[in-house]
Design a protein around this motif. Structure first.
Motif, short mmCIF file in Angstrom:
data_model
loop_
_atom_site.label_atom_id
_atom_site.label_comp_id
_atom_site.label_asym_id
_atom_site.label_seq_id
_atom_site.Cartn_x
_atom_site.Cartn_y
_atom_site.Cartn_z
N LEU A 132 0.74 -1.38 -0.23
CA LEU A 132 -0.03 -0.07 0.22
C LEU A 132 0.84 1.25 0.12
CD1 LEU A 132 -2.89 -0.93 2.65
CD2 LEU A 132 -3.01 -0.51 -0.18
N LEU A 133 2.04 1.21 0.48
CA LEU A 133 2.93 2.34 0.71
C LEU A 133 3.34 2.79 -0.61
CD1 LEU A 133 4.78 4.39 2.37
CD2 LEU A 133 6.44 2.75 2.44
N VAL A 134 3.25 1.75 -1.71
CA VAL A 134 3.89 2.35 -3.18
C VAL A 134 2.67 2.45 -4.08
CG1 VAL A 134 4.31 0.08 -3.88
CG2 VAL A 134 5.52 2.01 -4.74
N ASN A 135 1.53 1.58 -3.87
CA ASN A 135 0.43 1.43 -4.86
C ASN A 135 -0.87 2.39 -4.37
OD1 ASN A 135 2.12 -0.25 -6.48
ND2 ASN A 135 1.65 -2.07 -4.95
N GLY A 142 2.94 1.05 6.49
CA GLY A 142 3.92 0.61 5.33
C GLY A 142 5.25 1.50 5.62
N ALA A 143 5.07 2.60 5.64
CA ALA A 143 6.48 3.31 6.04
C ALA A 143 7.04 2.78 7.34
CB ALA A 143 5.95 4.90 6.23
N LEU A 144 6.35 2.39 8.27
CA LEU A 144 6.61 1.60 9.58
C LEU A 144 7.38 0.49 9.13
CD1 LEU A 144 6.56 1.23 12.61
CD2 LEU A 144 4.51 0.00 12.59
N VAL A 145 6.96 -0.46 8.41
CA VAL A 145 7.48 -1.77 7.85
C VAL A 145 8.85 -1.40 7.12
CG1 VAL A 145 7.12 -3.65 6.38
CG2 VAL A 145 5.30 -2.90 7.90
N LEU A 146 8.93 -0.29 6.08
CA LEU A 146 10.00 0.05 5.44
C LEU A 146 11.01 0.35 6.36
CD1 LEU A 146 11.62 0.29 2.87
CD2 LEU A 146 10.50 2.50 2.72
N ALA A 159 20.73 -7.50 0.49
CA ALA A 159 21.23 -7.24 -0.70
C ALA A 159 19.90 -6.47 -1.46
CB ALA A 159 21.76 -8.43 -1.43
N VAL A 160 18.67 -7.16 -1.02
CA VAL A 160 17.47 -6.84 -1.82
C VAL A 160 17.25 -5.08 -1.39
CG1 VAL A 160 14.86 -6.97 -2.02
CG2 VAL A 160 16.44 -8.91 -2.08
N ILE A 161 17.47 -4.92 -0.06
CA ILE A 161 16.94 -3.69 0.81
C ILE A 161 18.14 -2.73 0.19
CG2 ILE A 161 16.97 -2.47 2.76
CD1 ILE A 161 14.63 -4.47 2.20
N HIS A 162 19.52 -3.16 -0.01
CA HIS A 162 20.50 -2.07 -0.35
C HIS A 162 20.29 -1.83 -1.74
CE1 HIS A 162 22.46 -2.09 3.63
NE2 HIS A 162 22.77 -3.36 3.51
N GLN A 163 19.53 -2.58 -2.65
CA GLN A 163 19.50 -2.33 -4.03
C GLN A 163 18.19 -1.51 -4.28
OE1 GLN A 163 19.46 -6.31 -5.83
NE2 GLN A 163 21.56 -6.65 -5.30
N LEU A 164 17.56 -1.06 -2.97
CA LEU A 164 16.28 -0.19 -3.59
C LEU A 164 16.65 1.07 -4.01
CD1 LEU A 164 14.43 -0.40 -0.01
CD2 LEU A 164 13.89 -1.43 -2.27
N PRO A 165 15.77 1.66 -4.86
CA PRO A 165 16.20 2.97 -5.68
C PRO A 165 16.23 4.07 -4.52
CG PRO A 165 13.71 2.47 -5.92
CD PRO A 165 14.44 1.12 -5.37
N VAL A 203 10.82 2.90 -1.26
CA VAL A 203 10.13 1.52 -1.44
C VAL A 203 9.69 1.30 -3.13
CG1 VAL A 203 7.76 2.56 -1.39
CG2 VAL A 203 8.08 0.08 -0.99
N SER A 204 10.16 -0.02 -3.51
CA SER A 204 9.65 -0.24 -5.16
C SER A 204 8.43 -1.14 -5.04
CB SER A 204 10.97 -1.00 -5.51
OG SER A 204 11.21 -2.32 -4.98
N SER A 205 8.06 -0.93 -6.39
CA SER A 205 6.86 -1.78 -6.60
C SER A 205 6.85 -3.33 -6.35
CB SER A 205 6.22 -1.44 -7.94
OG SER A 205 7.08 -1.70 -8.95
N THR A 206 8.27 -3.70 -6.43
CA THR A 206 8.44 -5.19 -6.62
C THR A 206 9.09 -5.68 -5.10
OG1 THR A 206 10.75 -4.77 -7.59
CG2 THR A 206 8.85 -5.30 -9.20
N LEU A 207 9.09 -4.81 -4.08
CA LEU A 207 9.93 -5.11 -3.16
C LEU A 207 9.30 -6.33 -2.42
CD1 LEU A 207 12.05 -4.78 -0.82
CD2 LEU A 207 10.59 -2.98 0.23
N VAL A 208 8.17 -6.56 -2.13
CA VAL A 208 7.51 -7.55 -1.67
C VAL A 208 8.06 -8.92 -2.22
CG1 VAL A 208 5.28 -8.85 -0.59
CG2 VAL A 208 5.77 -6.36 -0.32
N ARG A 209 7.74 -9.09 -3.59
CA ARG A 209 8.16 -10.12 -4.30
C ARG A 209 9.37 -10.13 -4.40
NH1 ARG A 209 4.72 -7.34 -7.79
NH2 ARG A 209 6.41 -6.87 -9.28
#
Length: 223
Positions: free
Chosen positions: A79-82, A90-94, A193-199, A213-219
């Protein structure tokens, strides 16, 4: 929303937090009942830490672990991104993901964003973060803010569907094991590594590079 006035106390150095005589951390293999994970041990009350800032660091790690284990963590992040509206959970989780990936400035920024949207949990995390750094004036400001937010009527919430957890059960168990043994909570390297590659947004004068946050982060985390 910004933090309180600059602290008069120098920041304390973050250091390992094992307790004298405490057990070693559990292994990271398998699920919550897998080898190396003892739930009986994890549910035993831990000893207190010898200093206030170490106790606060431990409590922040525990709060982070609980946020990441929320059944609504994954849909909240989506929801944070979409969602067109601000979604503080969502910001709390990020912020919790960034904290577990050792990106303190990014975690602080997103927790402040969440607190500005009404999240008293995020304000509590900020209080613990500042206290862990020896910034007791800022910690008190956020503690009072958390109390004020908790006393407000809660606005209507999104109805979030049931989904898989944000992180695998074995990873959540390992994080709790680290926390119980007084060690810094951290994500396994592949998830970090997934987190460090966020835009990254443009550099901020106060926080530096700010992961978005990216639209594909959860996936990406699920993979």
């Amino acid at each position: 929303m910004t933090a309180g006035p600059d602290s008069l106390h120098p920041p304390a150095t973050r250091e390992p937090r094992p307790r004298p005589g405490g057990p070693h951390r559990a292994g990271g293999q398998g699920g919550p009942d897998g080898p190396g994970v003892s739930w009986d041990r994890l549910l035993t009350a831990p000893r207190p830490f010898p200093s206030e800032h170490l106790q606060a660091a431990h409590e922040l790690d525990l709060a982070t672990s609980l946020v990441l284990a929320m059944p609504t963590a994954a849909p909240s992040l989506d929801l944070l991104v979409n969602d067109e509206r601000i979604h503080p959970e969502g910001a709390l989780v990020l912020g919790a993901l960034l904290h577990a990936a050792r990106h303190r400035e990014g975690a602080q920024f997103w927790w402040q964003f969440a607190a500005g949207g009404g999240s008293y949990t995020a304000a509590s995390c900020l209080s613990l973060l500042h206290r862990s750094l020896g910034e007791f004036l800022d910690a008190e400001v956020w503690r009072r803010q958390a109390e004020a937010l908790a006393a407000r009527p809660r606005p209507p919430q999104h109805v979030l569907g049931v989904r898989d957890t944000l992180l695998p059960a074995g990873v959540l168990a390992e994080i709790l094991a680290l926390c119980h043994d007084g060690l810094d909570v951290k994500l396994p390297p592949r998830l970090a590594a997934v987190i460090h590659q966020l835009p990254v947004d443009c550099d901020d004068l106060e926080y530096g590079e700010l992961p978005q946050v990216s639209s594909t982060l959860v996936r990406d985390l699920a993979r």
